[in-house]
Design an enzyme around this catalytic site. Sequence first.
Site, short mmCIF file in Angstrom:
data_model
loop_
_atom_site.label_atom_id
_atom_site.label_comp_id
_atom_site.label_asym_id
_atom_site.label_seq_id
_atom_site.Cartn_x
_atom_site.Cartn_y
_atom_site.Cartn_z
N ARG A 1 -6.60 -2.11 4.61
CA ARG A 1 -5.93 -0.98 3.95
C ARG A 1 -6.58 -0.77 2.59
NH1 ARG A 1 0.44 -0.07 3.36
NH2 ARG A 1 0.06 0.48 5.54
N LYS B 1 -13.94 -8.11 -9.72
CA LYS B 1 -15.21 -8.42 -10.40
C LYS B 1 -16.26 -7.37 -10.08
CE LYS B 1 -14.24 -13.23 -9.36
NZ LYS B 1 -14.66 -14.26 -8.38
N ARG C 1 5.15 -4.02 6.17
CA ARG C 1 5.11 -3.94 7.62
C ARG C 1 3.73 -4.13 8.23
NH1 ARG C 1 9.09 -1.81 5.99
NH2 ARG C 1 7.63 -1.06 4.45
N THR C 2 2.76 -3.35 7.75
CA THR C 2 1.49 -3.31 8.46
C THR C 2 0.80 -4.68 8.38
OG1 THR C 2 1.36 -1.01 7.78
CG2 THR C 2 -0.63 -1.97 8.72
N HIS D 1 -3.57 6.64 9.42
CA HIS D 1 -2.91 5.33 9.59
C HIS D 1 -2.74 5.14 11.10
CE1 HIS D 1 -0.53 1.88 8.98
NE2 HIS D 1 0.34 2.31 8.10
#
Length: 305
Positions: free
Chosen positions: A101, A80, A51-52, A129
């Site tokens: 995120r 890396k 969703r986000t 959030h």
Amino acid sequence: MRSIMSPLDFSVEELNHLMDVADDIIANPNKYAHACDGRILATLFYEPSTRTRLSFEAAMLRLGGKTLGFHSSDSSSATKGESVADTIRVVSCFADICAMRHPKEGAPMVAMEKSEIPVINAGDGGHQHPTQTFTDLLTIRSLKGRLDNLTIGMCGDLKFGRTVHSLINALVRYENVKFVFISPEELKLPGYIREDVLNQNNIAFQEVTKLEDVLPSLDILYMTRVQRERFFNEEDYIRLKDFYVLDKKKMELAKPDMYVLHPLPRVNEISTEIDDDPRAVYFKQVRYGMFIRMALILNLLDIEV
Ligand code: CP
């Protein structure tokens, strides 16, 4: 230049304005179709999302802009050993705004400090959030017509659920909001939310284990998934994952105008048999999420339409 780390980064007045813009976008989408022509949004997702990430990308595309990014740390130079601080300096060369995120609490804040473009916290560990919270507020305001004088039940994983923590922080700023927290003992709200947010603001709240006992009193029921990825022990997860299942029988106890929200993804905590109940609004909520993210992108890029 402004970034968003927490829902409290906006005052109540600024949030009202953001929701007003989202309402205007819903009513007049064509007016906004070229508002971000030539602009680029980067989505830097070190943790899975449906969703986000997609709603940020849909939001930018619907504003006429473009998007780039990565959807897992495995497909970035994080594998890396590149730091978040270096990554955002690089991304600042390519994009005008970024949504990040990360599984570690505070990672988007580290990015913000080194960034030359606005950074939006799209979820950091079990912490915050904010854009889910803006989504939840717009959903409640659109469907109930207000954000004050509400009894809000929050059910499930209240310990690890960052959406719950963010939403409580935001809702305590509205008049006469009462909370009912429904969870097993092991998944109760963290002490810092109880003390620093609820008690500090003299907010009325109840903590219970049985959903059926409190359902008739609720105006909103915010269901959450048990967060498997944040458990240290698989046995505990299996024992707790199906503690609550909202089904037709339980919905008979609820008011005719009680809405069920869920940040999604759902696992088993809401039976699909209630998806067609007009009070089950979690898919509508997803759509509101795209509109509020459109309003947020415009706000952070200082674009007025
Ligand atoms: N609500 C939410 O954050 O969903 P995703 O994890 O799919 O982005």
